[in-house]
Design an enzyme around this catalytic site. Structure first.
Site, PDB file in Angstrom:
ATOM      1  N   ASP A  95       0.838  -1.197   0.000  1.00 54.76           N
ATOM      2  CA  ASP A  95       0.000   0.000   0.000  1.00 54.76           C
ATOM      3  C   ASP A  95       0.877   1.253   0.000  1.00 54.76           C
ATOM      4  OD1 ASP A  95      -2.252  -1.606   0.168  1.00 54.76           O
ATOM      5  OD2 ASP A  95      -2.316  -1.525   2.361  1.00 54.76           O
ATOM      6  N   LYS A  96       0.319   2.345  -0.464  1.00 54.94           N
ATOM      7  CA  LYS A  96       1.050   3.615  -0.534  1.00 54.94           C
ATOM      8  C   LYS A  96       1.734   3.952   0.791  1.00 54.94           C
ATOM      9  CE  LYS A  96       0.276   8.599  -1.020  1.00 54.94           C
ATOM     10  NZ  LYS A  96      -0.727   9.662  -1.258  1.00 54.94           N
TER      11      LYS A  96
END
Length: 326
Positions: free
Chosen positions: A141-142
């Protein structure tokens, strides 16, 4: 054909002892550097033929035929090469291992068309245009930091995807959760798309199998540092599973709810928790079998500064070094 395209050409004779098997099964065995789905598509598109003739994937062969592969690998033109800074911790002819910082998106999407890990990979390794998704086989995830592996060749891509599917690739994460765990355990709950919240995942009976092993590394007054080992790799798996069992990740805006603070939290800790704007999750360890050499390999990544600072605050609180007031 442009210089960025790659052409695959190969001829192989079907051994007699492989007769009476399906075309796609024989092809998968003889062209084992490529995935079954890719081979089936090449058969359907006429790029993989039998004695110069197109055949159906399920057709049975008798043995002795010549299989001929002739396919042009067309790059994904919509993905642009961009000079994105990447922390490469290992690279060779077959794989790349990078240590992704917080805030860097892995793959371009509607909200982030550029400036991603993928764009940076294409800039630094132009040959990745010929590999699916520029060699990316799993994502972070970011706002999750840490290690991820990238394939540089089609055969390496097939091997890494296979290792993910048969669960021989080891991935371990460090996370800070809200609540004091009594011990480790396993969460074996299927995960699928949330029925009403489009961007969320959820534990659901109609979801895909998802298994997370976790163990306690350190307990604090109101929080726990844990180590999670993924047996499967579903979207947001650790975040969903920990929230499901009542121990959401600190800073997880999507699954932990807003400003979830313990009742007896003191002011410095409360401020530190409010300022921690991302899920406290770090991909700390990665192990795999090298696609070309067959050797087991492993890498570790140090926890990022923001998580170190958060744990230092929780440690000071646990030792009674902070004022217990709001």
């Amino acid at each position: 054909m442009t210089d960025s395209h790659q052409r695959l050409e190969d001829r192989v004779q079907v051994p007699l002892d492989m007769g009476q098997k399906r075309f796609d099964q024989i092809a998968a065995a003889l062209f084992s550097d490529h995935s079954r789905s890719r081979i089936q598509q090449w058969i359907k598109d006429g790029h993989l033929t039998v004695d110069g003739q197109t055949r159906k994937p399920r057709d049975k062969l008798i043995g002795g035929e010549t299989l001929e592969l002739d396919v042009e690998l067309v790059p994904e033109e919509r993905w642009e090469a961009e000079p994105v800074e990447l922390a490469v911790v290992h690279e060779d002819d077959d794989i790349i291992v990078i240590d992704k910082p917080v805030g860097l998106v892995v793959h371009p999407g509607a909200g982030t068309p550029g400036g991603t890990v993928l764009n940076g990979l294409l800039y630094r390794y132009p040959e990745l245009k010929a590999v699916p998704r520029a060699g990316i086989v799993h994502r972070l995830d970011k706002d999750t930091s840490g290690l991820m592996v990238v394939a540089r060749t089609l055969s390496a891509h097939t091997s890494l995807v296979s290792q993910l599917q048969d669960r021989t690739m080891g991935r371990e994460y460090e996370a800070v959760v809200t609540g004091v765990m009594t011990g480790g355990g396993v969460v074996d709950e299927p995960i699928g798309r949330h029925p009403t919240h489009r961007i969320k995942m959820a534990v659901t009976p109609v979801g895909k199998e998802a298994i997370t092993h976790y163990r306690v590394l350190e307990r604090y007054r109101n929080h726990t540092l844990i180590r999670c080992k993924l047996e499967t790799g579903r979207t947001h798996q650790i975040r969903v599973h920990m929230a499901h069992i009542g121990y959401p990740l600190v800073g997880d805006q999507l699954y932990a709810g807003r400003n979830r603070l313990p009742k007896d939290v003191n002011r410095p800790v409360a401020e530190a928790l409010r300022e921690f704007k991302r899920q406290a999750l770090h991909a700390a360890y990665l192990e795999l079998v090298h696609p070309a050499t067959g050797e087991p390999m492993g890498w570790q990544s140090d926890m990022p500064d923001d998580m170190i600072d958060l744990l230092a605050m929780l440690e000071a609180d646990a030792e009674g070094d902070l004022e217990h007031d709001l």
